[in-house]
Design an enzyme around this catalytic site. Structure first.
Site, PDB file in Angstrom:
ATOM      1  N   CYS A 117       0.473  -0.999   0.034  1.00 17.76           N
ATOM      2  CA  CYS A 117      -0.046   0.320  -0.076  1.00 17.76           C
ATOM      3  C   CYS A 117       1.118   1.665  -0.034  1.00 17.76           C
ATOM      4  CB  CYS A 117      -1.127   0.020   0.973  1.00 17.76           C
ATOM      5  SG  CYS A 117      -2.374  -1.556   1.405  1.00 17.76           S
ATOM      6  N   HIS A 257      -3.411   7.126   2.174  1.00 13.52           N
ATOM      7  CA  HIS A 257      -3.959   5.251   1.606  1.00 13.52           C
ATOM      8  C   HIS A 257      -5.610   5.086   1.897  1.00 13.52           C
ATOM      9  CE1 HIS A 257      -4.078   1.593   0.545  1.00 13.52           C
ATOM     10  NE2 HIS A 257      -4.009   1.652   1.536  1.00 13.52           N
ATOM     11  N   ASN A 287      -9.953  -0.378  -1.217  1.00 15.24           N
ATOM     12  CA  ASN A 287      -8.559  -0.206  -1.175  1.00 15.24           C
ATOM     13  C   ASN A 287      -7.912  -0.906  -2.499  1.00 15.24           C
ATOM     14  OD1 ASN A 287      -6.277  -0.392  -0.387  1.00 15.24           O
ATOM     15  ND2 ASN A 287      -6.541  -1.562   1.405  1.00 15.24           N
TER      16      ASN A 287
HETATM   17  O1  UT7 Z   1      -4.462  -1.552   2.742  1.00 19.75           O
HETATM   18  C1  UT7 Z   1      -3.212  -2.362   3.613  1.00 19.75           C
HETATM   19  C2  UT7 Z   1      -3.439  -2.356   5.219  1.00 19.75           C
HETATM   20  N1  UT7 Z   1      -4.467  -2.667   5.832  1.00 19.75           N
HETATM   21  C3  UT7 Z   1      -5.687  -2.268   6.579  1.00 19.75           C
HETATM   22  O2  UT7 Z   1      -5.514  -1.313   7.075  1.00 19.75           O
HETATM   23  C4  UT7 Z   1      -6.949  -2.465   6.839  1.00 19.75           C
HETATM   24  C5  UT7 Z   1      -6.880  -2.900   8.541  1.00 19.75           C
HETATM   25  N2  UT7 Z   1      -7.873  -3.767   9.080  1.00 19.75           N
HETATM   26  C6  UT7 Z   1      -9.178  -3.279   9.458  1.00 19.75           C
HETATM   27  O3  UT7 Z   1      -8.949  -2.193   7.732  1.00 19.75           O
HETATM   28  C7  UT7 Z   1      -9.880  -3.671  10.002  1.00 19.75           C
HETATM   29  O4  UT7 Z   1      -9.288  -4.517  10.695  1.00 19.75           O
HETATM   30  C8  UT7 Z   1     -11.043  -4.958   9.025  1.00 19.75           C
HETATM   31  C9  UT7 Z   1     -12.001  -4.216   8.056  1.00 19.75           C
HETATM   32  C10 UT7 Z   1     -10.593  -5.748   7.923  1.00 19.75           C
HETATM   33  C11 UT7 Z   1     -11.807  -5.447   9.708  1.00 19.75           C
HETATM   34  O5  UT7 Z   1     -12.947  -4.829  10.912  1.00 19.75           O
HETATM   35  P1  UT7 Z   1     -12.493  -4.744  12.173  1.00 19.75           P
HETATM   36  O6  UT7 Z   1     -13.546  -3.773  12.786  1.00 19.75           O
HETATM   37  O7  UT7 Z   1     -11.558  -4.891  12.813  1.00 19.75           O
HETATM   38  O8  UT7 Z   1     -13.927  -6.301  12.656  1.00 19.75           O
HETATM   39  P2  UT7 Z   1     -12.450  -7.683  12.916  1.00 19.75           P
HETATM   40  O9  UT7 Z   1     -11.922  -8.048  13.034  1.00 19.75           O
HETATM   41  O10 UT7 Z   1     -12.450  -7.908  14.566  1.00 19.75           O
HETATM   42  O11 UT7 Z   1     -14.147  -8.572  13.547  1.00 19.75           O
HETATM   43  C12 UT7 Z   1     -15.179  -8.292  13.931  1.00 19.75           C
HETATM   44  C13 UT7 Z   1     -15.703  -8.952  13.726  1.00 19.75           C
HETATM   45  C14 UT7 Z   1     -15.815 -10.692  13.946  1.00 19.75           C
HETATM   46  O12 UT7 Z   1     -16.842 -11.974  14.407  1.00 19.75           O
HETATM   47  P3  UT7 Z   1     -16.719 -12.045  16.005  1.00 19.75           P
HETATM   48  O13 UT7 Z   1     -15.470 -12.755  16.059  1.00 19.75           O
HETATM   49  O14 UT7 Z   1     -16.690 -10.883  16.636  1.00 19.75           O
HETATM   50  O15 UT7 Z   1     -18.296 -12.642  16.172  1.00 19.75           O
HETATM   51  C15 UT7 Z   1     -15.308 -10.692  12.243  1.00 19.75           C
HETATM   52  O16 UT7 Z   1     -15.821 -12.739  12.286  1.00 19.75           O
HETATM   53  O17 UT7 Z   1     -16.660  -9.269  12.800  1.00 19.75           O
HETATM   54  C16 UT7 Z   1     -17.019 -10.490  12.207  1.00 19.75           C
HETATM   55  N3  UT7 Z   1     -16.565 -10.397  10.595  1.00 19.75           N
HETATM   56  C17 UT7 Z   1     -17.368  -9.520   9.720  1.00 19.75           C
HETATM   57  N4  UT7 Z   1     -18.891  -9.474   9.712  1.00 19.75           N
HETATM   58  C18 UT7 Z   1     -19.668  -9.101   8.600  1.00 19.75           C
HETATM   59  C19 UT7 Z   1     -15.307  -9.888  10.025  1.00 19.75           C
HETATM   60  N5  UT7 Z   1     -15.355  -9.470   8.592  1.00 19.75           N
HETATM   61  C20 UT7 Z   1     -16.745  -9.390   8.120  1.00 19.75           C
HETATM   62  C21 UT7 Z   1     -17.771  -9.410   7.398  1.00 19.75           C
HETATM   63  N6  UT7 Z   1     -19.057  -8.770   7.451  1.00 19.75           N
HETATM   64  N7  UT7 Z   1     -17.385  -9.135   6.304  1.00 19.75           N
END
Ligand code: UT7
Length: 333
Positions: A117, A257, A287
């Site tokens: 990125c 970004h 992204n």
């Molecule tokens: O560009 C390169 C660098 N990358 C980044 O900067 C990305 C950085 N990370 C993020 O943007 C975020 O971590 C994500 C968007 C990838 C994920 O968001 P989050 O708020 O960190 O979610 P999480 O991984 O903590 O997941 C929370 C919950 C989980 O369920 P439980 O375990 O709480 O029941 C996940 O299984 O959300 C669930 N989950 C989803 N639910 C619905 C994960 N993905 C999804 C989804 N739809 N697509």
């Protein structure tokens, strides 16, 4: 920084494929929903390069041709072309070589730069150094990724974030104090475990096993990357401002970004910037990895004014991150 020649951005081009992948389309593919995606990421839709036989170079070429047209130059005037990408058409030759052949940049040399990125930022710093050396007059810096080629559309945690797109800028010498003013760029391979593609490199060449294990897709531990990204992007942006005695009032635009709207907001807050000064198109493109920053410049070009102080900031796989201070060099007619 005391330099006689600086590298000024003198034209911008961009390209996004026509096909859209909306949150509602994704609802039919994985267990997710529009509300979750929008509130957690800020994304509503992304562009996908669907046409068979098309690759990253096919998005870069139109972006470069557009900037040549705007600047009134022929591609054979380009001295060097750099493509920041992690989705090259092939392992080799470089995407830059293929683009040069495609557009008739017959005098140019070129290479790809892999910094995920941060690919565009690292490439921009490299391109600027070539101009500042006095040896080159026209360097094209591109950021482009066909992320759909390395995304697992069964993995709801990653497939909702990424899209395809390309942007490019032309760098030329400036002696009036405009252009790339300063940069802070960092990388830390200890972050590799959180965001990488397991197979396809020399460590794990393609095999039936790597395919069966779905190892040719981007792997991300989202929460961990999120924490590092919030801190990394805000820290370097604040450090760059401090060491150049810039306050929020001095900055016309932040070009972050586009990985997650919450990371963008945290960076803007730390810099003392209101949302009107932040370029945001993550809602429409998601992204696009190395494509995000030049695509913002492309879309906002008509609003930029000569002398505007602009901070470009990124964080991504590697880990790689950084910020670049640019004094914009032209008004659009
Ligand atoms: O560009 C390169 C660098 N990358 C980044 O900067 C990305 C950085 N990370 C993020 O943007 C975020 O971590 C994500 C968007 C990838 C994920 O968001 P989050 O708020 O960190 O979610 P999480 O991984 O903590 O997941 C929370 C919950 C989980 O369920 P439980 O375990 O709480 O029941 C996940 O299984 O959300 C669930 N989950 C989803 N639910 C619905 C994960 N993905 C999804 C989804 N739809 N697509």
């Amino acid at each position: 920084m005391n330099r006689t020649i600086q590298a000024a951005i003198t034209a911008v081009g961009g390209y996004v494929p026509e096909d859209k992948l909306t949150n509602f389309d994704l609802e039919k593919m994985v267990d997710t929903n529009d509300e979750w995606i929008r509130t957690r990421t800020g994304i509503s839709e992304r562009r996908i390069q669907k046409e068979k036989g098309k690759a990253t170079s096919d998005m870069v070429a139109p972006a470069v041709l557009e900037l040549c047209k705007k600047r009134g130059i022929h591609p054979d005037e380009i001295d060097c072309l750099i493509v920041g990408t992690v989705t090259p058409d092939m392992v080799f030759p470089s995407t830059a070589n293929l683009v040069c052949a495609n557009i008739g940049a017959t005098r140019a040399w070129g290479f790809d730069l892999s910094a995920a990125c941060s690919g565009f930022l690292f490439a921009l710093a490299q391109g600027a150094a070539l101009i500042e050396s006095g040896r080159y007059q026209k360097v094209v810096v591109c950021g482009a990724d066909k992320m759909s080629s390395i995304i697992d559309y069964q993995d709801r945690a990653t497939c909702i974030i990424f899209g395809d797109g390309a942007g490019a800028v032309l760098l030329e010498p400036d002696t009036n104090g405009l252009g790339i003013m300063d940069s802070i760029l960092r990388s830390d391979g200890n972050g590799a475990s959180y965001l990488h593609m397991k197979a396809g490199g020399s460590l794990r060449p393609a095999s039936q096993e790597t395919i069966d294990n779905r190892e040719h897709y981007a792997y991300q531990e989202g929460q961990a990357v999120f924490k590092f990204a919030v801190k990394g992007m805000a820290d370097v942006s604040a450090e760059l401002m401090e060491r150049n005695n810039l306050t929020g009032n001095d900055i016309a635009w932040l070009v972050p970004h586009q990985a997650n709207l919450r990371i963008i907001d945290a960076t803007a807050n730390r810099m003392g910037l209101t949302t009107e000064k932040v370029m945001i198109n993550i809602d429409r493109y998601g992204n696009t990895t190395a494509g995000t920053i030049p695509l913002c410049l492309w879309e906002w070009e008509s609003k930029l004014r000569k002398g505007d102080n602009i901070i470009l900031a990124a964080f991504g796989g590697g880990f790689t991150w950084g910020a670049i201070w640019v004094k914009w060099a032209y008004d659009t007619q």
